[in-house]
Structure formats: C-alpha cells, structure tokens
Design an enzyme around this catalytic site. Structure first.
Site, mmCIF file in Angstrom:
data_model
loop_
_atom_site.group_PDB
_atom_site.id
_atom_site.type_symbol
_atom_site.label_atom_id
_atom_site.label_comp_id
_atom_site.label_asym_id
_atom_site.label_seq_id
_atom_site.Cartn_x
_atom_site.Cartn_y
_atom_site.Cartn_z
ATOM 1 N N HIS A 1 0.838 -1.207 0.000
ATOM 2 C CA HIS A 1 0.000 0.000 0.000
ATOM 3 C C HIS A 1 0.870 1.253 0.000
ATOM 4 O O HIS A 1 0.540 2.247 -0.645
ATOM 5 C CB HIS A 1 -0.925 0.015 1.226
ATOM 6 C CG HIS A 1 -2.145 -0.834 1.056
ATOM 7 N ND1 HIS A 1 -3.385 -0.308 0.828
ATOM 8 C CD2 HIS A 1 -2.296 -2.173 1.049
ATOM 9 C CE1 HIS A 1 -4.264 -1.294 0.708
ATOM 10 N NE2 HIS A 1 -3.628 -2.439 0.835
ATOM 11 N N ASP B 1 -5.195 6.727 0.912
ATOM 12 C CA ASP B 1 -5.166 5.324 0.513
ATOM 13 C C ASP B 1 -6.602 4.796 0.538
ATOM 14 O O ASP B 1 -7.414 5.220 1.358
ATOM 15 C CB ASP B 1 -4.297 4.529 1.500
ATOM 16 C CG ASP B 1 -4.229 3.045 1.145
ATOM 17 O OD1 ASP B 1 -3.391 2.699 0.309
ATOM 18 O OD2 ASP B 1 -5.025 2.253 1.688
HETATM 19 BR BR1 BUP Z 1 9.594 -8.537 -0.003
HETATM 20 C C1 BUP Z 1 10.187 -7.080 -1.021
HETATM 21 N N1 BUP Z 1 11.961 -5.787 -1.876
HETATM 22 O O1 BUP Z 1 12.433 -7.558 -0.596
HETATM 23 P P1 BUP Z 1 3.260 -5.983 -3.901
HETATM 24 C C2 BUP Z 1 9.310 -6.259 -1.652
HETATM 25 N N2 BUP Z 1 9.749 -5.199 -2.387
HETATM 26 O O2 BUP Z 1 11.535 -4.052 -3.211
HETATM 27 P P2 BUP Z 1 2.783 -6.848 -1.106
HETATM 28 C C3 BUP Z 1 11.091 -4.967 -2.527
HETATM 29 O O3 BUP Z 1 7.612 -4.192 -2.268
HETATM 30 P P3 BUP Z 1 0.220 -7.974 -0.764
HETATM 31 C C4 BUP Z 1 11.588 -6.847 -1.132
HETATM 32 O O4 BUP Z 1 9.262 -4.430 -5.381
HETATM 33 C C5 BUP Z 1 7.009 -4.084 -4.548
HETATM 34 O O5 BUP Z 1 7.193 -2.786 -5.021
HETATM 35 C C6 BUP Z 1 8.354 -4.790 -4.392
HETATM 36 O O6 BUP Z 1 4.262 -4.891 -3.351
HETATM 37 C C7 BUP Z 1 8.797 -4.294 -3.042
HETATM 38 O O7 BUP Z 1 2.963 -6.990 -2.728
HETATM 39 C C8 BUP Z 1 6.488 -4.050 -3.125
HETATM 40 O O8 BUP Z 1 3.900 -6.772 -4.949
HETATM 41 C C9 BUP Z 1 5.527 -5.186 -2.847
HETATM 42 O O9 BUP Z 1 2.052 -5.234 -4.320
HETATM 43 O O10 BUP Z 1 1.806 -7.990 -0.731
HETATM 44 O O11 BUP Z 1 2.134 -5.584 -0.789
HETATM 45 O O12 BUP Z 1 4.043 -7.105 -0.466
HETATM 46 O O13 BUP Z 1 -0.163 -7.977 -2.198
HETATM 47 O O14 BUP Z 1 -0.106 -9.215 -0.051
HETATM 48 O O15 BUP Z 1 -0.258 -6.754 -0.031
#
Ligand code: BUP
Length: 465
Positions: free
Chosen positions: A18, A115
């Site tokens: 988020h 948000d």
């Molecule tokens: Br773990 C990790 N490095 O090591 P999503 C995540 N990220 O840059 P969400 C890193 O976090 P859900 C790490 O590149 C992306 O921009 C990744 O967002 C970054 O999933 C972000 O992919 C992750 O939308 O899980 O929010 O972690 O969908 O369950 O909310």
C-alpha cells in the site's frame, strides 16, 4: 482560495504494497516542486515500514512529515484477524485525529490523497472541511472494478433466495466472472472486518474527486473502460491511470549484500535466473517452504529466493539453515541464493540474468515484472492475488498456477509440480513474446504523450486549479 499554491496532504495506510504506490506519487510530486505533507502514523506495523518511511523523508527533504499517534485498538474484539486488517481498522477509528492536522496546516491543505483503505472515513472529513479528496488505489484496476461492483452485487443478493450468500461467481459487468474460489477469501463472509471496510470504501469512493491507479490502460483495458463508462456504477469519479509508477528510492543499491548479489547475478547466463518472492505479507508454512526449496533445486535453473517465515518481520527470527533443512544451503551453494533481507526488487527484475518471476501476484510486483519484460508465474497467496493473477493472464504478462493452494487451504504443492511449472514457464516462448509487447506498452504509457503521462499531467493541472 483559487490562488493558493497546491499543498497536498497524503494519507497512507499500512503494508508495504500500500505504501509503495503512495510513496512513488509523493516522490514524483516533490520532484516537480509540489508542496507535500505526509501523515505518518506511529507506531508502524513492521520494521520494514519504519525503514521505508525514513528512507522517503531522507531522500525527499522537502516533504513535510506530520506525525499521528494511533489510538490503541482493543484486539480482543477481533479474533484471528490478519494484522494488516487490524491496523486498517485502528487507522479508521483514529481518523478524526486528521481534522486538527488539516485545519492547522500552513500553508492551507488544498487537496487530500488518501489510501483506499481509509476512504469512507476520510471523505466525510474532507467534505466537512471543504477540501477536495482523491483516492489512491494501490492494486489492479480489475480489483478496483470488483471494489466498485461488490456493494451492487450484495444489494442484488438481497432479493435472492438466500440473502447474503455469495454465489458461484461474481460477474463484474464488462470485465469478467470472478469465480468464488478466486475472490479474496474474506469477501465470502459479509461479517468479516475486511469485507465491511471493502464495502464501505467501495460505496464511498463514488463521492471522491478522482481515483489514481498504479496501472496503465493497455494492460487492463476492460475494467478501465467499464469504470469510466459508468457500466459498473453510474457517475463513478474520473480514474487516472498513472503507472507503472517509477521507483522512488534514490539510494537503491547501497545496502550491504547488494554487491555480492550483483556479482553473483553477473555470472549467470542471460534470462536464466528464477527470481522467487512472495511480497511482504505472505509467509509460507514450513512444509511448503521445504517443497519450494526442493522444487527450485529440481528445476535445474539458478535461483534467487526471498524467503519470509512470518507475516510481520519483527517476529521473524527463524534461522534460514534450520528452516530449509540439513545440508540444503550447502547443496545449492553458488547455484541458489536464499535471503531473508530486503532486496531492491525493481532493480533486480531489470537485470538481464533474470528469466522469470515466481510471485504472489501483488500488483506492484506484477507491474515491475512487466516493465522489465520478465514473465510471471503467479502463485497467489491471499487477498487480491487470484484476481490479479486473472488480470495478469488476460494481459499476457504471466501464467497462473491455478490449482495451487492458498490462504486457508492446506494442500501441499509438491516439489515435482513446482519444478515442472518453472520449466514450463521458462520454455514458454509465446508468453515471453507477449511480455515483451507489454514491456513496450508500459514504456509507451509513461513516455511523453503516453496515457499515464497525460493522466498525471491532467491530474496535476487539476490540483493547481
Ligand atoms: Br519482499 C520485497 N523488496 O524484498 P506488492 C518487496 N519489495 O523491493 P505486497 C522490494 O515491495 P500484498 C523486497 O518491489 C514491490 O514494489 C516490491 O508490493 C517491493 O505486494 C512491493 O507486490 C511489494 O504489491 O503484498 O504488498 O508485499 O499484495 O499481499 O499486499
């Protein structure tokens, strides 16, 4: 009045997924010289979030930080709720604390960007104080269309034979049928905390002045046309697609360990590495982790795996060697890297050695992969991930392991299934070609004159009055 320079108040929620798009928009605004304040709710849920906020303020010193101390939530009221849903509820119940923040701000707040999770609580305050209010939706436009349609769907059920009982599928007008099994599991129970928030926000968003989404028109044309054409809800506010949003981190790559990773990646063949990461909120069970480990080993490809054993990182003190079992790390040494630390995912996906991405289907991750031209193998874990997987397949940016278990199901996906699927996606030339097209489309969307470029331009023009 109309002559005030814009001063935008951002109200982020919780969960890195988020925060990511919100921070990226903040960085973009600040770089353009727009005055920005950010509500910083304390304490944060996770250590990663503390680092994330600190990084933003360090990189963009002009951004104003406005602390807000969360009121404690009596958790005994809710049993077995996800820690992030609980946090959103706590935020929603603390939202009146925003009133003095808005009225005391100098210069005057000219617009709010909240948000999605707080929408139904923030909009009434914004109306009362006569400040325009926009919503930032942090996941796919397909999910936005479900969010808009779900309250309508539930209304329709009221007249049915079994009021309140969700049917076999939710058929979003102009989009697609989301089978019951692909809905965010919480939505099947209308009394769940998340479902109540989802419905309230889905209804309230119609009163927002605009909705920003981190996606681009070419990747999700159907839900965007349906929302904009009023096919789902008449009078829906303007939807500004502004993605793929660019990373806001200016200091990427200076963390310890990155040099080693770069060195290892540099030695791998082009498009040969399987990158495996399930985002910030998903933690697999130990027996499933062992199958993933064995499956990656059996696939024969080099791999890089970001492994999490708990939902919230503050609780994560497991030793990798123990989690993975005797001798595993020694066996895959040089061929496989397993890390618990934060990796610069967006940068990493752009590395020419990366050949595919086994992902939970978080929309930020999906967009980052498509921008880098890396095919996804989506293994949904929870929440919106299956809907996102459907969107990804439709967009030609990935494959979906449709029958693999997720949230609340305990069937084990075996090492054999994992190895086979990885090999299948690696060998899928058709998918690779359509991902290459999506990559071009993504680049076009944000280049001068592209759809996302123009939407961002129009949105900023609107903020300037
Ligand atoms: Br773990 C990790 N490095 O090591 P999503 C995540 N990220 O840059 P969400 C890193 O976090 P859900 C790490 O590149 C992306 O921009 C990744 O967002 C970054 O999933 C972000 O992919 C992750 O939308 O899980 O929010 O972690 O969908 O369950 O909310």
């Amino acid at each position: 009045g109309a002559y005030d320079a814009p001063h935008i108040l951002f109200i982020p929620s919780a969960g890195i997924g988020h925060l990511t798009p919100v921070f990226r928009v903040i960085a973009g605004f600040s770089s353009r010289g727009i005055d920005v304040s950010v509500v910083t709710v304390l304490p944060t849920v996770s250590a990663a979030e503390t680092d994330y906020f600190n990084g933003l303020f360090a990189d963009y010193p002009a951004v104003r930080r406005v602390d807000m101390h969360l009121l404690p939530l009596d958790a005994s009221e809710f049993t077995r709720e996800d820690p992030f849903f609980l946090r959103w509820e706590a935020l929603r119940r603390s939202v009146h604390l925003l009133r003095p923040i808005i009225t005391n701000a100098a210069p005057r707040i000219t617009a709010i960007i909240t948000d999605i999770t707080l929408t139904s609580c923030v909009i009434p305050i914004a109306k009362e104080l006569d400040v325009p209010c926009h919503v930032l939706f942090p996941t796919a436009a397909t999910m936005l269309s479900l969010n808009a349609y779900y309250p309508v769907y539930l209304e329709k059920l009221k007249g049915g034979p079994e009021p309140g009982v969700i049917g076999d599928a939710v058929d979003i007008p102009g989009v697609f049928r989301v089978p019951r099994s692909a809905l965010p599991p919480a939505l099947l129970d209308v009394n769940k905390l998340f479902t109540k928030q989802f419905i309230d926000n889905g209804r309230a968003i119609v009163k927002a002045d605009g909705v920003l989404v981190n996606t681009f028109d070419a990747v999700e044309p159907a839900p965007l046309a349906a929302l904009r054409g009023g096919k789902i809800v008449p009078g829906y506010p303007p939807v500004y697609t502004i993605g793929p949003l660019k990373s806001h981190a200016t200091k990427a790559g200076d963390k310890p360990g990155d040099a080693l990773l770069d060195e290892w990646l540099g030695k791998q063949r082009a498009r040969s590495v399987v990158y495996v990461a399930f985002g910030n909120r998903s933690a697999a069970r130990l027996d499933q982790i062992r199958e993933i480990a064995a499956g990656l080993e059996d696939s024969g490809y080099p791999f890089l795996w970001v492994l999490k054993t708990t939902k919230v990182d503050r609780e994560d003190d497991a030793e990798l060697a123990e989690v993975l079992g005797d001798g595993y790390l020694e066996r895959v040494k040089g061929r496989g890297i397993v890390t618990k630390g934060w990796v610069e995912q967006e940068e990493l996906l752009k590395h020419p050695a990366v050949g595919m991405f086994v992902s939970h289907g978080g929309w930020n991750s999906a967009l980052e992969a498509s921008s880098a031209g890396v095919p996804l193998l989506v293994w949904p874990q929870l929440g919106d991930h299956r809907v996102n997987a459907m969107a990804a397949v439709r967009a030609g940016i990935g494959a979906w392991a449709e029958h693999w278990s997720w949230d609340g199901e305990d069937t084990l996906v075996t090492r054999q299934e994992i190895a086979d699927k990885v090999k299948e996606v690696m060998a899928d030339g058709k998918l690779r070609a359509s991902v290459a097209v999506a990559r071009e489309e993504a680049a076009k969307a944000v280049a001068e004159g592209g759809t996302s470029y123009r939407n961002m331009h129009d949105f900023i023009a609107k903020l300037k009055g």
